[in-house]
Design a protein around this motif. Structure first.
Motif, PDB file in Angstrom:
ATOM      1  N   UNK A   1       0.838  -1.198   0.000  1.00 30.00           N
ATOM      2  CA  UNK A   1       0.000   0.000   0.000  1.00 30.00           C
ATOM      3  C   UNK A   1       0.870   1.245   0.000  1.00 30.00           C
ATOM      4  N   UNK A   2       0.402   2.249  -0.713  1.00 27.49           N
ATOM      5  CA  UNK A   2       1.005   3.572  -0.682  1.00 27.49           C
ATOM      6  C   UNK A   2       0.106   4.439   0.187  1.00 27.49           C
ATOM      7  N   UNK A   3       0.659   5.080   1.203  1.00 24.61           N
ATOM      8  CA  UNK A   3      -0.164   5.848   2.131  1.00 24.61           C
ATOM      9  C   UNK A   3       0.608   7.040   2.688  1.00 24.61           C
ATOM     10  N   UNK A   4      -0.137   8.067   3.119  1.00 26.44           N
ATOM     11  CA  UNK A   4       0.514   9.161   3.827  1.00 26.44           C
ATOM     12  C   UNK A   4       0.543   8.904   5.331  1.00 26.44           C
ATOM     13  N   UNK A   5      -0.070   7.790   5.750  1.00 25.53           N
ATOM     14  CA  UNK A   5      -0.006   7.369   7.135  1.00 25.53           C
ATOM     15  C   UNK A   5      -1.053   7.960   8.053  1.00 25.53           C
TER      16      UNK A   5
ATOM     17  N   UNK B   1       6.050   3.678  12.559  1.00 26.54           N
ATOM     18  CA  UNK B   1       6.325   2.889  13.758  1.00 26.54           C
ATOM     19  C   UNK B   1       5.276   1.802  13.956  1.00 26.54           C
ATOM     20  N   UNK B   2       4.010   2.156  13.755  1.00 30.21           N
ATOM     21  CA  UNK B   2       2.930   1.187  13.942  1.00 30.21           C
ATOM     22  C   UNK B   2       3.007   0.063  12.915  1.00 30.21           C
ATOM     23  N   UNK B   3       3.332   0.409  11.692  1.00 32.50           N
ATOM     24  CA  UNK B   3       3.436  -0.595  10.637  1.00 32.50           C
ATOM     25  C   UNK B   3       4.607  -1.540  10.891  1.00 32.50           C
ATOM     26  N   UNK B   4       5.749  -0.988  11.296  1.00 33.50           N
ATOM     27  CA  UNK B   4       6.899  -1.829  11.624  1.00 33.50           C
ATOM     28  C   UNK B   4       6.571  -2.764  12.783  1.00 33.50           C
ATOM     29  N   UNK B   5       5.881  -2.224  13.788  1.00 35.09           N
ATOM     30  CA  UNK B   5       5.511  -3.050  14.937  1.00 35.09           C
ATOM     31  C   UNK B   5       4.596  -4.209  14.540  1.00 35.09           C
ATOM     32  N   UNK B   6       3.807  -3.995  13.492  1.00 33.35           N
ATOM     33  CA  UNK B   6       2.893  -5.037  13.019  1.00 33.35           C
ATOM     34  C   UNK B   6       3.582  -6.049  12.104  1.00 33.35           C
ATOM     35  N   UNK B   7       4.880  -5.863  11.835  1.00 33.89           N
ATOM     36  CA  UNK B   7       5.616  -6.790  10.979  1.00 33.89           C
ATOM     37  C   UNK B   7       5.529  -6.461   9.504  1.00 33.89           C
ATOM     38  N   UNK B   8       5.122  -5.236   9.187  1.00 32.65           N
ATOM     39  CA  UNK B   8       5.017  -4.805   7.789  1.00 32.65           C
ATOM     40  C   UNK B   8       6.259  -3.996   7.431  1.00 32.65           C
ATOM     41  N   UNK B   9       6.905  -4.337   6.332  1.00 29.06           N
ATOM     42  CA  UNK B   9       8.065  -3.578   5.893  1.00 29.06           C
ATOM     43  C   UNK B   9       7.642  -2.176   5.488  1.00 29.06           C
ATOM     44  N   UNK B  10       8.464  -1.200   5.814  1.00 30.03           N
ATOM     45  CA  UNK B  10       8.159   0.196   5.503  1.00 30.03           C
ATOM     46  C   UNK B  10       9.238   0.769   4.599  1.00 30.03           C
ATOM     47  N   UNK B  11       8.800   1.419   3.535  1.00 32.37           N
ATOM     48  CA  UNK B  11       9.688   2.199   2.683  1.00 32.37           C
ATOM     49  C   UNK B  11       9.265   3.651   2.815  1.00 32.37           C
ATOM     50  N   UNK B  12      10.155   4.497   3.310  1.00 29.44           N
ATOM     51  CA  UNK B  12       9.875   5.932   3.367  1.00 29.44           C
ATOM     52  C   UNK B  12      10.104   6.514   1.978  1.00 29.44           C
ATOM     53  N   UNK B  13       9.130   7.273   1.495  1.00 30.20           N
ATOM     54  CA  UNK B  13       9.185   7.793   0.122  1.00 30.20           C
ATOM     55  C   UNK B  13       9.224   9.315   0.144  1.00 30.20           C
TER      56      UNK B  13
ATOM     57  N   UNK C   1       4.522  -1.234   3.104  1.00 29.05           N
ATOM     58  CA  UNK C   1       3.832   0.056   3.033  1.00 29.05           C
ATOM     59  C   UNK C   1       4.841   1.118   2.623  1.00 29.05           C
ATOM     60  N   UNK C   2       4.486   1.876   1.595  1.00 29.02           N
ATOM     61  CA  UNK C   2       5.304   3.003   1.168  1.00 29.02           C
ATOM     62  C   UNK C   2       4.679   4.257   1.759  1.00 29.02           C
ATOM     63  N   UNK C   3       5.387   4.903   2.669  1.00 27.39           N
ATOM     64  CA  UNK C   3       4.840   6.037   3.414  1.00 27.39           C
ATOM     65  C   UNK C   3       5.528   7.313   2.961  1.00 27.39           C
ATOM     66  N   UNK C   4       4.735   8.288   2.562  1.00 26.94           N
ATOM     67  CA  UNK C   4       5.273   9.549   2.040  1.00 26.94           C
ATOM     68  C   UNK C   4       5.782  10.437   3.162  1.00 26.94           C
ATOM     69  N   UNK C   5       6.984  10.946   3.003  1.00 26.09           N
ATOM     70  CA  UNK C   5       7.537  11.932   3.934  1.00 26.09           C
ATOM     71  C   UNK C   5       8.518  12.799   3.146  1.00 26.09           C
ATOM     72  N   UNK C   6       8.290  14.122   3.139  1.00 26.58           N
ATOM     73  CA  UNK C   6       8.988  14.995   2.195  1.00 26.58           C
ATOM     74  C   UNK C   6       9.857  16.062   2.851  1.00 26.58           C
ATOM     75  N   UNK C   7      10.122  15.909   4.152  1.00 26.05           N
ATOM     76  CA  UNK C   7      10.969  16.884   4.817  1.00 26.05           C
ATOM     77  C   UNK C   7      10.894  16.713   6.316  1.00 26.05           C
ATOM     78  N   UNK C   8      11.524  17.651   7.059  1.00 32.28           N
ATOM     79  CA  UNK C   8      11.371  17.628   8.503  1.00 32.28           C
ATOM     80  C   UNK C   8       9.941  18.078   8.836  1.00 32.28           C
ATOM     81  N   UNK C   9       9.639  18.195  10.132  1.00 35.42           N
ATOM     82  CA  UNK C   9       8.254  18.470  10.523  1.00 35.42           C
ATOM     83  C   UNK C   9       7.697  19.712   9.832  1.00 35.42           C
TER      84      UNK C   9
END
Length: 465
Positions: A202-206, A254-266, A225-233
């Motif tokens: 899944x592609x998500x902004x989280x 963090x929640x996805x990793x805890x659930x055993x789902x691989x995360x790719x920050x995009x 899960x590919x989670x979009x993140x485009x800068x600091x806060x």
């Protein structure tokens, strides 16, 4: 040995036309390069028991049955052991592109389904503006999306596509948007795919990830899960137009990793965040993310001057990333998806085999695009296209199955993906193929309003409707 064969069939999926086995838990492909191995596995997946396979192969090759039995046992053991070992949490994502399919496939191996046109963010660099008149303002775009008569792909169409994929051997499904989880039946669709044994991404902004939802995603075989993140806060919140976007994205990872789902920050690389890209890698590395994608802004005709990044920034940033991962962010893999040119030059600049930067380039740049060759994309309104960045469509899946539309699509792509004269002599031309092939794929189409571009008199599909 029968139980082991049963384990093999229960654990892996098989494409006999390609001699390809797939593990839906790890997302791993296994190629059978040996004719005898292909024959054995084909018989197993056709329902033959161990003795039948041994007898058939022994008779065909006039071989000693004890030798054939030992070879069969070794093959099955190897495949089942590999499948068991790789079905672990935090699997490697599907960043790598399989470039060994140079012939036209009968059916794609992967499919991206755009579940919805709706998003709770307001990113001016979103590639979905392919569907929108580039003269529209951001406000007009938001209004136009709200006024769409159908904002989400019909659930029954999505599940029918998944059924066809499972039957035909399309093993990997990626879901996108808009914000994927804003489809009202998103979880039902994921769970349907999970029951079919599909490897799902899944592609998500989280924003809508909770602990319960993450656990439900994992149970539905959403492995990445590919989670979009485009800068600091501050930067991320500014670029997305949402005051809590950064915190939501970090919490979701963090929640996805805890659930055993691989995360790719995009990260979508735009002018504003080039300088801060390394800090984003540091941020996600600290919470346990080990894969990071950098995608240069895709020109859309809207706000290109504001967001557009020259390709010349690629290699210097790659060098900085390489140094960062070597010194501070150990274990982090960084990739530049979406067909970045290996020469990282606006004008084609052939590279020589002794170029000292080749190792660095190959360590981060995935290589040529395989959209329309190995995979395809379905738009939120149910049309088939080669790529989610494309505004050229090959037919509606409500009227025709993927199997009926895919051959025309892949034929056109194979015709378009040829090495340009200006790339002649490049040592990595085959791996690169000139980067993104959309500019040369079709003549530009005029986009009007929020409707899809007219294809004019030219029939793309050759199928009415």
């Amino acid at each position: 040995m029968t139980a082991t064969i049963e384990t093999l069939v229960a654990t892996l999926r098989y494409r006999p036309d390609l001699g390809l086995l797939f593990d839906p838990k790890s997302g791993t492909f296994h190629r059978l390069r040996n004719t005898v191995a292909k024959q054995m596995v084909s018989q197993i997946f056709s329902g033959a028991d161990r003795q039948t396979v041994i007898d058939t192969v022994s008779n065909h090759y006039r071989a000693d049955s004890s030798v054939v039995a030992a070879d069969l046992d070794a093959l099955v053991t190897t495949l089942t052991t590999a499948a068991t070992a790789q079905a672990a949490p935090h699997d490697r994502a599907l960043q790598e592109i399989d470039k060994r399919f140079d012939t036209e496939l009968d059916f794609p191996l992967r499919l991206e389904i755009e579940l919805t046109a709706v998003c709770n963010w307001n990113c001016g660099f979103c590639y979905n503006v392919w569907k929108i008149d580039p003269t529209m303002s951001d406000r007009d775009v938001r209004i136009a999306v709200r006024e769409l008569p159908e904002k989400h792909i019909p659930t029954e169409l999505a599940t029918a596509i998944l059924d066809e994929c499972a039957e035909k051997g399309c093993y990997v499904i990626r879901y996108s948007g808009g914000e994927t989880l804003l489809h009202p039946d998103a979880m039902d669709i994921f769970e349907h795919g999970g029951r079919l044994g599909l490897y799902q991404v899944i592609f998500t902004n989280g924003h809508f990830i909770t602990a319960d939802r993450a656990a439900r995603l994992a149970a539905a075989n959403v492995r990445c899960a590919l989670v979009s993140i485009h800068g600091d806060r501050d930067q991320h919140n500014h670029l997305t137009g949402h005051p809590r976007a950064y915190d939501k994205a970090i919490t979701a990872m963090q929640l996805l990793l805890d659930a055993g789902i691989n995360v790719v920050a995009e990260l979508t690389l735009v002018k504003e965040n080039i300088a801060g890209a390394l800090e984003v890698i540091r941020d996600v590395h600290r919470i346990g993310v080990r894969e990071f994608g950098v995608m240069r802004y895709v020109p859309t005709g809207r706000n290109d001057d504001q967001y557009g990044v020259p390709i010349s920034v690629t290699l210097p940033l790659m060098r900085e990333i390489d140094q960062l991962t070597a010194t501070e962010c150990s274990g982090m893999t960084v990739a530049w998806p979406c067909a970045q040119k290996l020469c990282t030059s606006d004008t084609d600049t052939p590279l020589h085999a002794d170029d000292p930067t080749l190792a660095l380039r190959f360590s981060q740049i995935a290589g040529h695009c395989e959209s329309g060759m190995v995979w395809a994309s379905v738009s939120y309104d149910g049309q088939l296209r080669n790529c989610p960045h494309s505004n050229v469509y090959f037919g509606r899946l409500a009227d025709h199955p993927v199997a009926e539309l895919w051959p025309t699509l892949t034929k056109r792509v194979h015709e378009a993906v040829t090495t340009r004269d200006t790339c002649a002599g490049c040592a990595v031309a085959d791996a690169c193929r000139g980067g993104c092939h959309l500019p040369s794929f079709f003549a530009p189409k005029q986009v009007t309003g929020l409707g899809m571009p007219s294809l004019g008199a030219e029939s793309v599909t050759g199928i009415s409707g």
